[in-house]
Design a protein around this motif. Structure first.
Motif, PDB file in Angstrom:
ATOM      1  N   THR A   1      46.830  36.903  39.452  1.00 41.97           N
ATOM      2  CA  THR A   1      46.557  38.041  38.594  1.00 41.97           C
ATOM      3  C   THR A   1      45.075  38.121  38.288  1.00 41.97           C
ATOM      4  OG1 THR A   1      47.152  39.182  36.545  1.00 41.97           O
ATOM      5  CG2 THR A   1      46.952  36.771  36.435  1.00 41.97           C
TER       6      THR A   1
ATOM      7  N   GLU B   1      50.143  46.116  30.735  1.00 38.93           N
ATOM      8  CA  GLU B   1      49.354  46.483  31.920  1.00 38.93           C
ATOM      9  C   GLU B   1      50.166  46.308  33.186  1.00 38.93           C
ATOM     10  OE1 GLU B   1      46.532  47.521  34.730  1.00 38.93           O
ATOM     11  OE2 GLU B   1      46.650  48.001  32.586  1.00 38.93           O
ATOM     12  N   TRP B   2      50.909  45.218  33.288  1.00 36.44           N
ATOM     13  CA  TRP B   2      51.724  45.003  34.485  1.00 36.44           C
ATOM     14  C   TRP B   2      52.833  46.049  34.587  1.00 36.44           C
ATOM     15  CZ3 TRP B   2      51.558  39.362  32.579  1.00 36.44           C
ATOM     16  CH2 TRP B   2      50.392  38.740  33.053  1.00 36.44           C
TER      17      TRP B   2
ATOM     18  N   THR C   1      52.497  49.116  33.566  1.00 39.74           N
ATOM     19  CA  THR C   1      51.800  50.315  34.047  1.00 39.74           C
ATOM     20  C   THR C   1      51.661  50.283  35.566  1.00 39.74           C
ATOM     21  OG1 THR C   1      50.574  50.582  31.976  1.00 39.74           O
ATOM     22  CG2 THR C   1      49.613  51.577  33.950  1.00 39.74           C
ATOM     23  N   ARG C   2      51.343  49.122  36.106  1.00 39.97           N
ATOM     24  CA  ARG C   2      51.212  48.997  37.559  1.00 39.97           C
ATOM     25  C   ARG C   2      52.561  49.159  38.243  1.00 39.97           C
ATOM     26  NH1 ARG C   2      46.818  43.965  37.956  1.00 39.97           N
ATOM     27  NH2 ARG C   2      45.323  44.871  36.476  1.00 39.97           N
ATOM     28  N   ARG C   3      53.603  48.548  37.652  1.00 44.05           N
ATOM     29  CA  ARG C   3      54.942  48.745  38.211  1.00 44.05           C
ATOM     30  C   ARG C   3      55.308  50.225  38.238  1.00 44.05           C
ATOM     31  NH1 ARG C   3      60.290  48.482  34.791  1.00 44.05           N
ATOM     32  NH2 ARG C   3      59.059  50.213  33.936  1.00 44.05           N
TER      33      ARG C   3
ATOM     34  N   PHE D   1      53.397  52.819  38.252  1.00 47.25           N
ATOM     35  CA  PHE D   1      52.629  53.553  39.256  1.00 47.25           C
ATOM     36  C   PHE D   1      53.248  53.391  40.634  1.00 47.25           C
ATOM     37  CE2 PHE D   1      49.509  53.619  42.641  1.00 47.25           C
ATOM     38  CZ  PHE D   1      48.951  54.880  42.479  1.00 47.25           C
TER      39      PHE D   1
ATOM     40  N   PHE E   1      52.412  43.076  42.064  1.00 46.89           N
ATOM     41  CA  PHE E   1      51.554  44.084  41.435  1.00 46.89           C
ATOM     42  C   PHE E   1      50.700  43.495  40.312  1.00 46.89           C
ATOM     43  CE2 PHE E   1      55.953  44.459  39.908  1.00 46.89           C
ATOM     44  CZ  PHE E   1      55.805  44.145  38.570  1.00 46.89           C
TER      45      PHE E   1
ATOM     46  N   GLU F   1      46.424  43.622  41.398  1.00 54.90           N
ATOM     47  CA  GLU F   1      45.706  44.811  41.850  1.00 54.90           C
ATOM     48  C   GLU F   1      45.818  45.906  40.792  1.00 54.90           C
ATOM     49  OE1 GLU F   1      43.744  45.000  44.240  1.00 54.90           O
ATOM     50  OE2 GLU F   1      44.329  43.588  45.811  1.00 54.90           O
ATOM     51  N   SER F   2      44.685  46.457  40.411  1.00 55.82           N
ATOM     52  CA  SER F   2      44.666  47.509  39.396  1.00 55.82           C
ATOM     53  C   SER F   2      45.209  48.817  39.964  1.00 55.82           C
ATOM     54  CB  SER F   2      43.234  47.732  38.911  1.00 55.82           C
ATOM     55  OG  SER F   2      42.428  48.237  39.977  1.00 55.82           O
ATOM     56  N   VAL F   3      45.572  49.733  39.074  1.00 54.37           N
ATOM     57  CA  VAL F   3      46.059  51.045  39.511  1.00 54.37           C
ATOM     58  C   VAL F   3      44.988  51.766  40.324  1.00 54.37           C
ATOM     59  CG1 VAL F   3      46.721  53.341  38.679  1.00 54.37           C
ATOM     60  CG2 VAL F   3      47.756  51.299  37.670  1.00 54.37           C
TER      61      VAL F   3
ATOM     62  N   LEU G   1      45.216  50.683  43.763  1.00 52.64           N
ATOM     63  CA  LEU G   1      46.484  51.010  44.405  1.00 52.64           C
ATOM     64  C   LEU G   1      46.635  52.498  44.734  1.00 52.64           C
ATOM     65  CD1 LEU G   1      48.832  48.884  42.103  1.00 52.64           C
ATOM     66  CD2 LEU G   1      48.282  48.380  44.499  1.00 52.64           C
TER      67      LEU G   1
END
Length: 385
Positions: A37, A294-295, A297-299, A301, A364, A367-369, A372
């Motif tokens: 991470t 935050e994780w 949010t990435r999921r 996305f 995920f 890697e930031s949004v 991605l």
């Protein structure tokens, strides 16, 4: 010639994918293959670790079972989640990372030929440790659905037999992100109580939960405190992978055996890391809630960007699975094409459980949004879907 205990123990695949991505030396590659991470550890943990480097007391084998302050913090951490009290002096041992703790527990509770029930899919490293300890893995099936994974309770019952000694359950589970519901935990606990089976609970990601879920610790269920052994670590929740500090918390009667195994195996923990781990566990704000948000949010996305692909929604954790076989492409080939054409590193789930071989894992957490944004186009160019 391979010794008997290593027969049937394959690799985990992550190392090969990581090496392949590293060899390309391309910063544009999306690193979705490994549980790393980019989110920073708690500031207090960083500061205390820096101090420990110059502290001669931290440059020591002692104490073999871990710093008392860390054991107290870990026992309190597990106790808070379980609604129980654990004595740090005789019900908590510090391990050199969570997986070292898992192996030490398995070596302490099973004899050769004993069976251990895991979910399918699950981390290949857990399966391999059961085999390394002389155990025989059996599997309860996770079923994918529109809202994520659910445990097939009939499959769970069928996996338990006369040689079963323990259930090894991770929540959130890796690689699927499955989180047992309270009803599923109750079914698991019922089998443990009826058979007097150990529940080895891998709590490495316990608080990395999405969509408003809350922790259900199995030791909080009636009759389960004396059957549950909890293994946790600072690696995932606290973003402290390189520290290699974990803990084992369980009922006193089994902990002396685990202590003897620990002394005979890794012996001790990373001395200069334990103070930092203590600081993380006792920090007023450990950053876990913000990191989990935050994780999530990435999921979210990825679930949106890849909505037309057969992803299974994770309830928590750091990763998700995509059923590439349903697209007509085997996961190993899918991973190869992604790296070559799309600059995406991802790991096929070969040997991560009997049904896992149809899936490819996307991590995920690292890697930031913003990084991605073009993932769907990268996948399209790789697989021509």
């Amino acid at each position: 010639m391979t010794v008997a205990r290593l027969q049937g123990i394959p690799g985990i695949g992550v190392d090969k994918m990581g090496d392949a991505a590293d060899s390309l030396g391309d910063a544009d590659i999306l690193r979705l293959e490994n549980l790393d991470t980019d989110l920073r550890p708690p500031a207090a943990a960083l500061a205390r670790t820096r101090e420990a480097i110059d502290d001669d007391a931290a440059n020591s084998y002692l104490p073999f079972t871990g710093l008392q302050s860390l054991r107290e913090a870990a026992a309190a951490r597990v106790g808070d989640a379980a609604g129980a009290t654990y004595e740090a002096s005789n019900e908590c041992i510090v391990s050199a990372g969570g997986l070292s703790g898992i192996l030490n527990v398995l070596l302490s509770i099973i004899d050769p030929g004993d069976e251990v029930v895991l979910t399918d899919p699950t981390y290949a490293g857990l399966i391999n440790r059961v085999r390394l300890a002389g155990g025989v893995p059996r599997f309860a099936q996770l079923r994918p659905g529109a809202d994520g994974w659910r445990l097939d309770l009939d499959s769970l019952a069928a996996a338990i037999g006369p040689r079963t000694k323990a259930l090894l359950i991770m929540s959130p589970s890796m690689p699927s992100g499955y989180v047992p519901s309270r009803e599923e935990w109750q079914a698991i606990a019922g089998h443990c109580e009826r058979g007097r089976l150990w529940l080895l609970y891998d709590a490495a990601m316990e608080r990395i939960l999405f969509d408003g879920r809350s922790v259900v610790h199995p030791a909080s269920l009636p009759g389960m405190r004396d059957l549950t052994i909890t293994v946790g670590s600072v690696s995932k929740e606290y973003r402290m992978i390189g520290w290699r500090v974990g803990w084992i918390v369980g009922p006193e009667p089994i902990m002396n055996d685990i202590r003897l195994t620990s002394l005979s195996n890794v012996v001790c923990q990373v001395g200069i890391a334990m103070d930092g781990a203590t600081a993380a566990l006792t920090a007023p704000d450990d950053g876990v809630a913000a990191a989990a948000a935050e994780w999530q949010t990435r999921r979210d996305f990825l679930m949106d960007a890849l909505h037309d692909l057969p992803l299974v929604r994770p309830h928590g954790g750091w990763s998700m699975l995509i059923d590439t076989r349903s697209l007509g492409i085997e996961p190993a080939q899918a991973a190869k094409l992604l790296l070559e054409r799309g600059k995406i590193a991802a790991t096929p789930m070969t040997d991560w459980g009997p049904t896992a071989s149809r899936y490819l894992r996307f991590v995920f957490a690292n890697e930031s949004v913003s990084r991605l944004q073009d993932i769907r186009e990268r996948i399209r160019c790789s697989w021509q879907t």
